[in-house]
Design a protein around this motif. Structure first.
Motif, PDB file in Angstrom:
ATOM      1  N   HIS A  88       0.815  -1.210   0.000  1.00 58.52           N
ATOM      2  CA  HIS A  88       0.000   0.000   0.000  1.00 58.52           C
ATOM      3  C   HIS A  88       0.852   1.264   0.000  1.00 58.52           C
ATOM      4  CE1 HIS A  88      -2.731  -3.150   1.520  1.00 58.52           C
ATOM      5  NE2 HIS A  88      -3.622  -2.486   0.818  1.00 58.52           N
ATOM      6  N   MET A  99      -3.340   7.560   2.637  1.00 54.69           N
ATOM      7  CA  MET A  99      -4.177   7.244   1.493  1.00 54.69           C
ATOM      8  C   MET A  99      -3.502   7.685   0.200  1.00 54.69           C
ATOM      9  SD  MET A  99      -7.976   8.251   2.916  1.00 54.69           S
ATOM     10  CE  MET A  99      -8.450   7.803   4.589  1.00 54.69           C
ATOM     11  N   ASP A 156      -9.623   1.531   9.128  1.00 59.27           N
ATOM     12  CA  ASP A 156      -9.363   1.380   7.703  1.00 59.27           C
ATOM     13  C   ASP A 156     -10.491   1.945   6.826  1.00 59.27           C
ATOM     14  OD1 ASP A 156     -11.318  -0.478   8.169  1.00 59.27           O
ATOM     15  OD2 ASP A 156     -10.208  -2.197   7.379  1.00 59.27           O
ATOM     16  N   PHE A 187     -12.158   4.843   4.535  1.00 62.14           N
ATOM     17  CA  PHE A 187     -11.725   5.955   3.700  1.00 62.14           C
ATOM     18  C   PHE A 187     -12.413   7.233   4.151  1.00 62.14           C
ATOM     19  CE2 PHE A 187     -10.497   2.500   0.924  1.00 62.14           C
ATOM     20  CZ  PHE A 187      -9.322   2.971   0.373  1.00 62.14           C
ATOM     21  N   ARG A 235      -9.298   4.606  -8.719  1.00 64.98           N
ATOM     22  CA  ARG A 235      -9.399   3.934  -7.429  1.00 64.98           C
ATOM     23  C   ARG A 235      -8.567   4.687  -6.400  1.00 64.98           C
ATOM     24  NH1 ARG A 235      -5.199   0.188  -5.957  1.00 64.98           N
ATOM     25  NH2 ARG A 235      -3.527   0.099  -7.501  1.00 64.98           N
ATOM     26  N   SER A 236      -8.722   4.298  -5.161  1.00 60.49           N
ATOM     27  CA  SER A 236      -7.884   4.794  -4.078  1.00 60.49           C
ATOM     28  C   SER A 236      -7.573   3.631  -3.159  1.00 60.49           C
ATOM     29  CB  SER A 236      -8.580   5.922  -3.314  1.00 60.49           C
ATOM     30  OG  SER A 236      -9.803   5.477  -2.772  1.00 60.49           O
ATOM     31  N   TYR A 237      -6.527   3.759  -2.396  1.00 61.90           N
ATOM     32  CA  TYR A 237      -6.199   2.726  -1.415  1.00 61.90           C
ATOM     33  C   TYR A 237      -5.566   3.378  -0.199  1.00 61.90           C
ATOM     34  CZ  TYR A 237      -1.454   2.815  -3.500  1.00 61.90           C
ATOM     35  OH  TYR A 237      -0.209   3.177  -3.972  1.00 61.90           O
ATOM     36  N   GLY A 256      -3.213   2.494   3.590  1.00 59.48           N
ATOM     37  CA  GLY A 256      -2.376   1.568   4.347  1.00 59.48           C
ATOM     38  C   GLY A 256      -1.926   2.223   5.631  1.00 59.48           C
TER      39      GLY A 256
END
Length: 420
Positions: A45, A233, A291, A293, A319-321, A323
């Motif tokens: 991530h 993020m 976790d 968003f 998209r987004s991610y 970690g």
């Protein structure tokens, strides 16, 4: 007790992988354990940054300078060792560009770069015109920049998997889906391995390299380390023709990385990937392992990125991610032995620099464990260094394992069952 391994490493992320490779290639019998898949947590991530541009003079920069040189050689070593069928780690010496939009910001950046140059960093001040020669789409408000030709990038999951593959070739065993549940203790109180969800794993030494989860693992083993999760993020755009050629970020990034506050910190960090997407960061906040968003965090990051590259306002995000980075209160990793529990070692607390610092961390840990000459002074990264002592809870004993109930086993030692 039969010792199945010289060293058990808890954590199959990029730091654990680098430690495994260094120790296995030096002749140690290594077993790597991870409760999930290899390289599936923090390492999966991040953006794969190998940076000196965001580090001021001091121990972290020294470790980064050693590690950056190691990565340049590792890219070729791993490719030769693993062959063309193994995915490339995508090492790219793309360079970094730090931009500012005010005269005060430029003065501050100049002072920072001057101190870095004195410490051996290549930091080249460039005019606004020259900055646009490096990045044609920069915003009109950019008044100057510093270019860092040493900054580079790798694909972090591919790099971690390559390090693990190399460690396996040297005899290491990697076991995933195995969670550490407590310590194995000798009659003298020494750590002699770990109890896991899949049975006991005896070992001569245990290394905790579990990133932001290292504090939990340490507690299960009867120790302590002040690692906390710091959530970050990233936004990912749809693929496009390459328009961003360097790692580009605004002058607030360094301050965000060094902040000790739990509140939200955002800055513009923008770079392209070989697949054509653009990665947009970054955010930092201490919210535990929450976790979820946050639309506001993503919006702040997007606004800051558009202020650097206005064309991004017309780009779709696919998209987004998020970690969790392993945050340490003094912003330095912990690399070395536990001061109270013999047999326990740490390689953790790199926050957002774990990918960049991994090779040097593995080498430094292996040198300490095997009695070899270290590349840098290990004292700055010691687990009992002064910068961490004030964060040690008053109820943590310095002389015996706490939070553990010994249970007899057939070896004459004890199995510790953590009450957590």
């Amino acid at each position: 007790m039969d010792v199945a391994a010289d060293v058990v490493i808890v954590g199959a992320g990029i730091v654990g992988a680098a430690c495994a490779r260094a120790l296995a290639r030096a002749g140690s019998r290594v077993t790597v354990l991870d409760r999930g898949a290899a390289a599936s947590a923090t390492s999966a991530h991040g953006e794969g940054n190998l940076l000196v541009s965001d580090k001021g003079p001091g121990p972290e920069l020294e470790l980064a300078q050693v590690s950056l040189g190691r990565w340049a050689h590792l890219a070729d070593e791993l490719a030769d060792e693993l062959g063309p069928r193994f995915p490339s780690i995508e090492h790219e010496a793309k360079g970094g560009l730090v931009v500012v939009t005010s005269a005060d910001g430029l003065d501050g950046l100049r002072g920072f770069a001057d101190a870095q140059r004195a410490a051996g960093v290549e930091a080249v001040e460039v005019s606004a015109e020259r900055a646009r020669g490096l990045e044609a789409d920069l915003a009109p408000g950019v008044v100057g920049a510093v270019y860092y030709p040493q900054d580079a990038q790798v694909q972090p999951v591919a790099a971690a998997e390559a390090l693990l593959a190399s460690a396996r070739r040297a005899g290491a065993v990697v076991r995933t889906g195995v969670e550490v549940t407590g310590p194995l203790l000798g009659a003298d109180g020494r750590l002699t391995g770990v109890a896991t969800s899949q049975g006991d794993v005896p070992a001569g030494d245990v290394v905790v390299a579990a990133g932001p989860w290292s504090a939990q693992v340490a507690e299960r083993l009867g120790s302590w380390i002040p690692v906390r999760p710091r959530r970050g993020m990233v936004l990912v755009t749809t693929p496009m023709g390459q328009r961003i050629r360097h790692k580009v970020y605004d002058g607030d990034y360094f301050a965000a990385t060094q902040s000790a506050g739990a509140e939200l910190q955002t800055s513009a960090v923008i770079e392209s990937t070989r697949g054509g997407t653009v990665l947009i960061g970054s955010s930092r906040e201490q919210v535990g392992f929450d976790d979820r968003f946050s639309a506001e965090v993503l919006a702040q990051m997007a606004r800051r990125a558009v202020a650097v590259f206005p064309f991004l306002a017309r780009t779709n995000v696919m998209r987004s991610y998020l970690g969790f980075r392993p945050y340490m209160p003094d912003h330095l990793p912990a690399i070395g032995p536990d001061p109270a529990l013999t047999g326990l070692w740490f390689a953790t607390g790199h926050e957002g620099a774990g990918v960049g610092l991994a090779p040097a961390t593995g080498d430094l840990l292996a040198a300490a464990m095997l009695g070899l000459a270290p590349a840098v002074d290990p004292g700055a990264y010691a687990v009992d260094r002064p910068g961490l002592r004030n964060h040690r809870p008053a109820d943590v004993s310095d002389v015996q394992v706490t939070g553990v109930t010994p249970a007899s086993d057939t070896s004459g030692g004890a199995r510790g069952e953590a009450r957590i």
